[in-house]
Design an enzyme around this catalytic site. Structure first.
Site, PDB file in Angstrom:
ATOM      1  N   ARG A  36       0.861  -1.184   0.000  1.00 21.41           N
ATOM      2  CA  ARG A  36       0.000   0.000   0.000  1.00 21.41           C
ATOM      3  C   ARG A  36       0.894   1.230   0.000  1.00 21.41           C
ATOM      4  O   ARG A  36       1.700   1.411   0.899  1.00 21.41           O
ATOM      5  CB  ARG A  36      -0.916   0.016   1.230  1.00 21.41           C
ATOM      6  CG  ARG A  36      -2.108   0.973   1.097  1.00 21.41           C
ATOM      7  CD  ARG A  36      -2.853   1.147   2.419  1.00 21.41           C
ATOM      8  NE  ARG A  36      -2.013   1.864   3.344  1.00 21.41           N
ATOM      9  CZ  ARG A  36      -1.905   1.580   4.651  1.00 21.41           C
ATOM     10  NH1 ARG A  36      -2.592   0.603   5.192  1.00 21.41           N
ATOM     11  NH2 ARG A  36      -1.096   2.286   5.409  1.00 21.41           N
ATOM     12  N   GLU A  86       5.047   7.044   2.244  1.00 18.94           N
ATOM     13  CA  GLU A  86       5.865   5.824   2.306  1.00 18.94           C
ATOM     14  C   GLU A  86       5.138   4.733   1.551  1.00 18.94           C
ATOM     15  O   GLU A  86       3.965   4.875   1.197  1.00 18.94           O
ATOM     16  CB  GLU A  86       6.072   5.370   3.760  1.00 18.94           C
ATOM     17  CG  GLU A  86       4.762   5.014   4.445  1.00 18.94           C
ATOM     18  CD  GLU A  86       4.908   4.023   5.597  1.00 18.94           C
ATOM     19  OE1 GLU A  86       5.980   3.424   5.770  1.00 18.94           O
ATOM     20  OE2 GLU A  86       3.905   3.827   6.305  1.00 18.94           O
ATOM     21  N   ASN A  94       4.192   0.642   2.100  1.00 17.57           N
ATOM     22  CA  ASN A  94       4.168  -0.458   3.071  1.00 17.57           C
ATOM     23  C   ASN A  94       4.228  -1.768   2.306  1.00 17.57           C
ATOM     24  O   ASN A  94       3.321  -2.069   1.531  1.00 17.57           O
ATOM     25  CB  ASN A  94       2.873  -0.411   3.887  1.00 17.57           C
ATOM     26  CG  ASN A  94       2.718   0.914   4.613  1.00 17.57           C
ATOM     27  OD1 ASN A  94       3.331   1.132   5.649  1.00 17.57           O
ATOM     28  ND2 ASN A  94       1.931   1.816   4.053  1.00 17.57           N
ATOM     29  N   SER A 133      -2.491  -2.827   6.018  1.00 16.01           N
ATOM     30  CA  SER A 133      -3.789  -3.210   6.588  1.00 16.01           C
ATOM     31  C   SER A 133      -4.925  -2.268   6.194  1.00 16.01           C
ATOM     32  O   SER A 133      -4.723  -1.297   5.479  1.00 16.01           O
ATOM     33  CB  SER A 133      -3.675  -3.315   8.108  1.00 16.01           C
ATOM     34  OG  SER A 133      -3.258  -2.100   8.635  1.00 16.01           O
ATOM     35  N   LYS A 153      12.523   2.850   4.995  1.00 22.65           N
ATOM     36  CA  LYS A 153      12.619   4.280   4.692  1.00 22.65           C
ATOM     37  C   LYS A 153      13.959   4.622   4.043  1.00 22.65           C
ATOM     38  O   LYS A 153      14.038   5.532   3.220  1.00 22.65           O
ATOM     39  CB  LYS A 153      12.394   5.095   5.962  1.00 22.65           C
ATOM     40  CG  LYS A 153      10.903   5.389   6.176  1.00 22.65           C
ATOM     41  CD  LYS A 153      10.278   4.792   7.332  1.00 22.65           C
ATOM     42  CE  LYS A 153       8.782   4.979   7.346  1.00 22.65           C
ATOM     43  NZ  LYS A 153       8.077   3.794   7.863  1.00 22.65           N
ATOM     44  N   LYS A 162      12.951  10.412  10.368  1.00 19.91           N
ATOM     45  CA  LYS A 162      12.350   9.072  10.401  1.00 19.91           C
ATOM     46  C   LYS A 162      13.370   7.972  10.663  1.00 19.91           C
ATOM     47  O   LYS A 162      14.340   7.838   9.911  1.00 19.91           O
ATOM     48  CB  LYS A 162      11.675   8.764   9.056  1.00 19.91           C
ATOM     49  CG  LYS A 162      10.532   9.688   8.700  1.00 19.91           C
ATOM     50  CD  LYS A 162       9.785   9.144   7.499  1.00 19.91           C
ATOM     51  CE  LYS A 162       8.533   9.931   7.225  1.00 19.91           C
ATOM     52  NZ  LYS A 162       7.693   9.286   6.196  1.00 19.91           N
ATOM     53  N   GLU A 219       8.140   0.852  11.414  1.00 13.45           N
ATOM     54  CA  GLU A 219       6.803   0.845  10.838  1.00 13.45           C
ATOM     55  C   GLU A 219       5.787   0.906  11.973  1.00 13.45           C
ATOM     56  O   GLU A 219       6.105   0.611  13.117  1.00 13.45           O
ATOM     57  CB  GLU A 219       6.567  -0.446  10.044  1.00 13.45           C
ATOM     58  CG  GLU A 219       7.544  -0.698   8.915  1.00 13.45           C
ATOM     59  CD  GLU A 219       7.419   0.309   7.800  1.00 13.45           C
ATOM     60  OE1 GLU A 219       6.302   0.789   7.567  1.00 13.45           O
ATOM     61  OE2 GLU A 219       8.445   0.631   7.182  1.00 13.45           O
ATOM     62  N   GLY A 220       4.564   1.236  11.602  1.00 18.21           N
ATOM     63  CA  GLY A 220       3.483   1.099  12.579  1.00 18.21           C
ATOM     64  C   GLY A 220       3.045   2.394  13.235  1.00 18.21           C
ATOM     65  O   GLY A 220       2.131   2.395  14.055  1.00 18.21           O
ATOM     66  N   ARG A 274      -7.481   7.733   5.244  1.00 19.02           N
ATOM     67  CA  ARG A 274      -7.453   7.907   6.703  1.00 19.02           C
ATOM     68  C   ARG A 274      -7.341   9.393   6.990  1.00 19.02           C
ATOM     69  O   ARG A 274      -6.631  10.108   6.285  1.00 19.02           O
ATOM     70  CB  ARG A 274      -6.251   7.187   7.307  1.00 19.02           C
ATOM     71  CG  ARG A 274      -6.358   5.682   7.225  1.00 19.02           C
ATOM     72  CD  ARG A 274      -5.060   5.020   7.611  1.00 19.02           C
ATOM     73  NE  ARG A 274      -3.987   5.388   6.696  1.00 19.02           N
ATOM     74  CZ  ARG A 274      -2.712   5.136   6.900  1.00 19.02           C
ATOM     75  NH1 ARG A 274      -2.319   4.527   7.996  1.00 19.02           N
ATOM     76  NH2 ARG A 274      -1.797   5.499   6.020  1.00 19.02           N
TER      77      ARG A 274
HETATM   78  P1  ADP Z   1       5.008   4.427   9.572  1.00 22.28           P
HETATM   79  O1  ADP Z   1       5.784   3.380   8.878  1.00 22.28           O
HETATM   80  O2  ADP Z   1       5.245   4.470  11.042  1.00 22.28           O
HETATM   81  O3  ADP Z   1       3.563   4.395   9.196  1.00 22.28           O
HETATM   82  P2  ADP Z   1       5.127   6.878   8.036  1.00 22.28           P
HETATM   83  O4  ADP Z   1       6.252   7.302   7.191  1.00 22.28           O
HETATM   84  O5  ADP Z   1       3.902   6.439   7.338  1.00 22.28           O
HETATM   85  O6  ADP Z   1       5.660   5.775   9.044  1.00 22.28           O
HETATM   86  O7  ADP Z   1       4.775   8.068   9.020  1.00 22.28           O
HETATM   87  C1  ADP Z   1       3.737   7.952   9.975  1.00 22.28           C
HETATM   88  C2  ADP Z   1       2.812   9.145   9.880  1.00 22.28           C
HETATM   89  O8  ADP Z   1       3.541  10.363  10.035  1.00 22.28           O
HETATM   90  C3  ADP Z   1       2.110   9.293   8.535  1.00 22.28           C
HETATM   91  O9  ADP Z   1       0.927   8.536   8.523  1.00 22.28           O
HETATM   92  C4  ADP Z   1       1.873  10.780   8.464  1.00 22.28           C
HETATM   93  O10 ADP Z   1       0.714  11.116   9.209  1.00 22.28           O
HETATM   94  C5  ADP Z   1       3.068  11.363   9.176  1.00 22.28           C
HETATM   95  N1  ADP Z   1       4.129  11.706   8.208  1.00 22.28           N
HETATM   96  C6  ADP Z   1       5.099  10.893   7.785  1.00 22.28           C
HETATM   97  N2  ADP Z   1       5.893  11.495   6.883  1.00 22.28           N
HETATM   98  C7  ADP Z   1       5.399  12.726   6.723  1.00 22.28           C
HETATM   99  C8  ADP Z   1       5.767  13.846   5.913  1.00 22.28           C
HETATM  100  N3  ADP Z   1       6.814  13.793   5.112  1.00 22.28           N
HETATM  101  N4  ADP Z   1       5.007  14.965   6.006  1.00 22.28           N
HETATM  102  C9  ADP Z   1       3.965  15.034   6.839  1.00 22.28           C
HETATM  103  N5  ADP Z   1       3.560  14.020   7.631  1.00 22.28           N
HETATM  104  C10 ADP Z   1       4.262  12.877   7.576  1.00 22.28           C
HETATM  105 MG    MG Z   2       2.692   4.886   7.404  1.00 20.09          MG
END
Ligand code: ADP
Ligand code: MG
Length: 474
Positions: free
Chosen positions: A125, A144, A146, A151, A305, A364, A368-369, A450
């Site tokens: 996803r 990102e 996944n 899920s 990442k 970052k 994940e999660g 979401r």
């Molecule tokens: P995870 O693998 O923990 O889901 P993500 O990269 O999806 O990591 O980051 C988690 C959350 O943080 C995202 O769902 C989003 O709400 C926020 N986020 C992540 N990267 C960004 C970004 N570049 N700009 C704004 N919000 C972000």
């Molecule tokens: Mg995420």
């Protein structure tokens, strides 16, 4: 992107009545989670949090996200087969991040022994936010991808009925008809079914690696149910069960409780806390087998990442997808600014920029999660601490996406309905199946929207921050 539900969101009494109806419909449709009090039991369940109204999404961005999904499938698959690229990209990270190092270790062991698996299955996803541009329009930017345990494909197929219900109650039948139908779990199950069929053993089953405490079980059941309807049986087991009762025969066929396994589908195993020593052993056993793993260890690494950051480097997409300039252009258009923090001048410059403008960046780690990223002052403090240490290579820096906030009403069990300023994140589900070198399936199979209150920087639905939503195409 104004909401369009403006006046409706001001009438508190009407909102309360609508919320009651919406919650009852959500329960009736099966938009369900187990409770945090009893995460291993389905005796008492509640609704998964959701927005009262669908949220506006520009149709053009939805279409763009759907169109680029088959490119992302190709890209992930290409990275997973490129051991040289993975090793080079992750070499600095695995020195300092023990979780990624452990995964990488298994990857190396499997390569050394020789890959027994011949059928490869990707269920992923890709997540996006809508960056507000200077001219007032919005641009699709990837957050990102996944590649493990992506899920909410099951619950996402049940929420359109809830939003159509709310709009119909308001007499907005035209608007209700605009809510897109969506069935990711059916598409994900089709991918699993294809891999199962190619494995070619009529009595073999699908092994779903599950957690003991799983609130999101109904999401997983949606996929299991689709498979059973095709006469493909799924057994749910924990890593612990695999170490006790899993085995390989001399051809590295995988058996669980004496039953041959064609496909292993992970809904566990993406966080350090999911692994005891015993569980790492179980993961290795699964990876060594000839069952189709979803994902195999290389594909899980392709979703880190660090890999995402490296893919944004000039020339990398071109080398991974040679002769496909159009796919490369579609992919690159969705990339936000991504910066390596490896020791050296490039990383130093990124750190200086982020410290000078903390609200424009996200730090970052390889996790994940949800809930792991660092923002604002906290990010600055971490960067100051990491600046002179090799540990900084276990992180990446990313441009912070700033979508235009809008109002919606968030519904959660046990809390009063709350009208708040929100932002959304769009996910597109992708499925691909490869047999040897031949790609036999490459599709997009649905979406997930979401939405969360803007005061939360991070976190998804499972983390209790975001809620389920539907795009209202405009
Ligand atoms: P995870 O693998 O923990 O889901 P993500 O990269 O999806 O990591 O980051 C988690 C959350 O943080 C995202 O769902 C989003 O709400 C926020 N986020 C992540 N990267 C960004 C970004 N570049 N700009 C704004 N919000 C972000
Ligand atoms: Mg995420």
């Amino acid at each position: 992107m104004a909401t369009g539900w403006g006046s409706l969101l001001q009438d508190e009494q009407q909102l309360e009545e609508l919320a009651r109806q919406a919650v009852d419909r959500a329960l009736a449709e099966g938009v369900l989670l187990r409770t945090s009090q009893a995460p291993s039991s389905s005796d008492v369940v509640s609704y998964a949090p959701f927005t009262l109204f669908p949220s506006r999404v520009p149709s053009a961005l939805l279409e763009q996200a759907y169109a680029v999904q088959v490119d992302f499938n190709l890209l992930v698959d290409a990275v997973s087969q490129n051991a040289v690229f993975l090793e080079r990209t992750l070499s600095s990270t695995i020195k300092r991040d023990s979780f990624t190092a452990r995964l990488f270790d298994i990857h190396k062991q499997v390569l050394k022994e020789g890959i027994a698996q011949t059928v490869f299955l990707g269920l992923n996803r890709s997540d996006y936010m809508f960056q507000c541009t200077p001219d007032g329009s919005a641009a699709l930017k990837q957050i990102e991808i996944n590649t493990i345990s992506a899920s909410f494909g099951g619950l996402a197929s049940r929420t359109p009925a809830v939003h159509r219900h709310v709009l119909s109650v308001l007499g907005k039948t035209k608007e209700a008809a605009k809510i897109l139908s969506n069935n990711p779990s059916k598409g994900l199950a089709m991918g699993i079914a294809k891999a199962w069929e190619l494995y070619g053993s009529a009595n073999a089953q699908v092994l779903l690696i599950a957690q003991e405490k799983e609130r999101n079980i109904f999401d997983q059941r949606a996929i299991e149910n689709e498979l059973l309807a095709r006469n493909i049986h799924v057994i749910r087991r924990r890593f612990e069960d695999v170490s006790e009762k899993g085995s390989l025969d001399q051809d590295r066929r995988l058996f669980m409780d004496g039953q041959e396994i064609a496909v292993v589908y992970f809904r566990d195993g993406y966080m350090p806390s999911h692994y005891s020593l015993q569980n790492w052993e179980a993961r290795l056993l699964l990876e060594r087998s000839c069952a189709a793993k979803c994902p195999d260890i290389a594909t899980q690494l392709a979703g880190t990442k660090k890999v995402q950051q490296e893919l944004s480097r000039v020339g990398v997409l071109e080398s991974l997808l040679p002769g496909q300039p159009e796919a490369v252009a579609r992919l690159r258009a969705t990339f936000a600014g991504l910066y390596s923090l490896d020791l050296g001048e490039e990383g130093d410059q990124a750190i200086t920029k982020a410290i000078a403008a903390p609200s424009s960046f996200v730090l970052k780690p390889q996790r994940e999660g949800g809930g792991n990223n660092l923002y604002g002052e906290e990010m600055v403090q971490s960067l100051e601490r990491l600046k002179d240490s090799e540990e900084r290579a276990s992180y990446i820096l990313m441009e912070k996406i700033e979508p235009e906030p809008f109002k919606n009403c968030l519904l959660r069990p046990g809390s009063p309905a709350r009208v708040v300023q929100c932002i959304s994140e769009l996910g597109i589900f992708g499925v691909y199946v490869r047999e040897g070198k031949t790609l036999v399936m490459n599709k997009h199979v649905g979406h997930l929207l979401r939405t969360k209150a803007i005061e939360h920087a991070d976190g998804g639905v499972a983390a209790g921050v975001a809620v389920l939503d539907n795009p209202y195409p405009v």
